[in-house]
Each structure stands twice: as structure tokens, then as C-alpha cells.
Design a protein around this motif. Sequence first.
Motif, PDB file in Angstrom:
ATOM      1  N   LYS A 143      -4.914  -1.768 -14.158  1.00  0.00           N
ATOM      2  CA  LYS A 143      -6.005  -2.317 -14.974  1.00  0.00           C
ATOM      3  C   LYS A 143      -6.885  -1.214 -15.539  1.00  0.00           C
ATOM      4  CE  LYS A 143      -6.385  -6.898 -12.866  1.00  0.00           C
ATOM      5  NZ  LYS A 143      -7.281  -7.832 -12.151  1.00  0.00           N
ATOM      6  N   LEU A 197      -0.542  -2.844  -2.983  1.00  0.00           N
ATOM      7  CA  LEU A 197      -0.370  -3.636  -4.200  1.00  0.00           C
ATOM      8  C   LEU A 197      -1.697  -3.810  -4.925  1.00  0.00           C
ATOM      9  CD1 LEU A 197       1.479  -5.348  -5.980  1.00  0.00           C
ATOM     10  CD2 LEU A 197       0.998  -7.302  -4.491  1.00  0.00           C
ATOM     11  N   LEU A 198      -2.756  -4.056  -4.177  1.00  0.00           N
ATOM     12  CA  LEU A 198      -4.073  -4.199  -4.785  1.00  0.00           C
ATOM     13  C   LEU A 198      -4.513  -2.897  -5.452  1.00  0.00           C
ATOM     14  CD1 LEU A 198      -6.651  -5.828  -5.248  1.00  0.00           C
ATOM     15  CD2 LEU A 198      -7.443  -5.098  -2.997  1.00  0.00           C
ATOM     16  N   THR A 227      -2.581  -2.461  -8.631  1.00  0.00           N
ATOM     17  CA  THR A 227      -3.103  -3.372  -9.651  1.00  0.00           C
ATOM     18  C   THR A 227      -4.379  -2.833 -10.265  1.00  0.00           C
ATOM     19  OG1 THR A 227      -2.136  -5.245  -8.453  1.00  0.00           O
ATOM     20  CG2 THR A 227      -3.846  -5.734 -10.086  1.00  0.00           C
TER      21      THR A 227
END
Length: 228
Positions: free
Chosen positions: A182, A174-175, A178
Motif C-alpha cells: 500500500k 502478511l500484514l 500488505t
Amino acid sequence: MAPGGKGLFTVESVLKQQNNSLDHIYVCNITSKYGTQTWTASLKLQEITSAEGQDLIIPCRAPKDLQSFSLVWTFTIVNKTTDVLEYDSRTHKSSRSWDHAELEEENALRGDVSLNLQKPVSSEHSGIYTCVLSGAKTRHLIQTRVVFTPSRQGKDFLKYNLWMLGIVAGLIALLAITLVIKKYRAKSKRNQENAEEDAEMQSMNSARTLEEPQAGSKLMTKPSGSQS
């Protein structure tokens, strides 16, 4: 008390076991008629529950006043007793019948003769372990009932670890997603700003191109006006 061989006697003491027997050490002292000699025997009971497959230490420590002693570890299951390990504090030598059972030599020199079991199996190693310390006119027994949790709990523990590993992997994924989003948004924003700048530059260049012919025509018509 019953007569034994060579003019000796055997004394047996029977005591009803209490509900809190694990909190006590039972001691039997026998003193000769004139008080010149004393024999001592003691018994301590304890219980241990451990997970199958994990190394286990079964505690046993010699009394401080017992300087020289011989040690015998035995294992009892279904009324069958087998020798596990022997040790002599005078020679500091030990011998074992189980390959996966051992003593820590440095601890044994200080009177700590706890038994180390390596990767025990519940079906084979659940039972009563007895530590017998024998010295001059003294005998101490420590009996430990050991129960290993079934392998199912070990599987549940493994499933728990896998579940936790999956959560950690999911959080990392998930990180990463993300960060990618971004980065993609920042790149798109930069591309949009660059496109707007290019459009603005093109607009300015077009305006300059239209102004240059008009200025040239004014320069050409000015002399004709002066002749008239």
C-alpha cells in the motif's frame, strides 16, 4: 475381629468394590459394647489424569470434625510403597522425602493437606498416592490413582504451539507485506501525479515561450506601418 497386643483387638472389614466406587466414601464405625467409645475408619478412591511435566495438585482434605491429626503421604508403584511427606497439625511442622512434593502451609492450617507435585515424570510418578489422616480413634484414607500422559503428547502440544506461533508469524508477515505494498502504491501514485504536474508545467512554459517572440515582432512592425 482378631485379638491384638495389650488387650486390644484388630477388626478388618472386606467389601466388594463396585463399578462406581469412585462416587462413594466407605466408612467403618466400631462401637464398644456399652457404647462408650467409637472408632471410625474411612476410605475414598479417586483418579486423576494429568500432563507430564506440569505441576499437579492431588486433593486431600481432613474432615471438619477432625481438629488434631497427623498426616502421612505415601506413593505406591508395583507393590512398592515409599513415604513422600509427613505433617502434624498440632505442631504445624512437616517433613518430606521428595524434594518436588510439598504442602501449602496456609491451606494445611485449614485442613487442606493436598499434595503439590512439581514437574512430575510419567514413568516415575504414575501410581497410587495415599493420604492417611490419623486422629484420636479415627483414621481416614484417600487413595488417588494418578496417570500422567506420555511425553509424546507433550511433544504434540509443543508442536501445536509452534504451529500456532507460525500462523501468527505468517499473519504478521502478511500484514507487513500488505502495508508495504500500500505504501509503495501510494508513493507511485504521488510520483505519477508529480510527473503529470511537471509535464503540464513544462507544456505551459513552452506555450508562453512561443507567444513572447510573436508579441515582440508585432511591436517592431507597428511603427513602420505608421510611416507609410
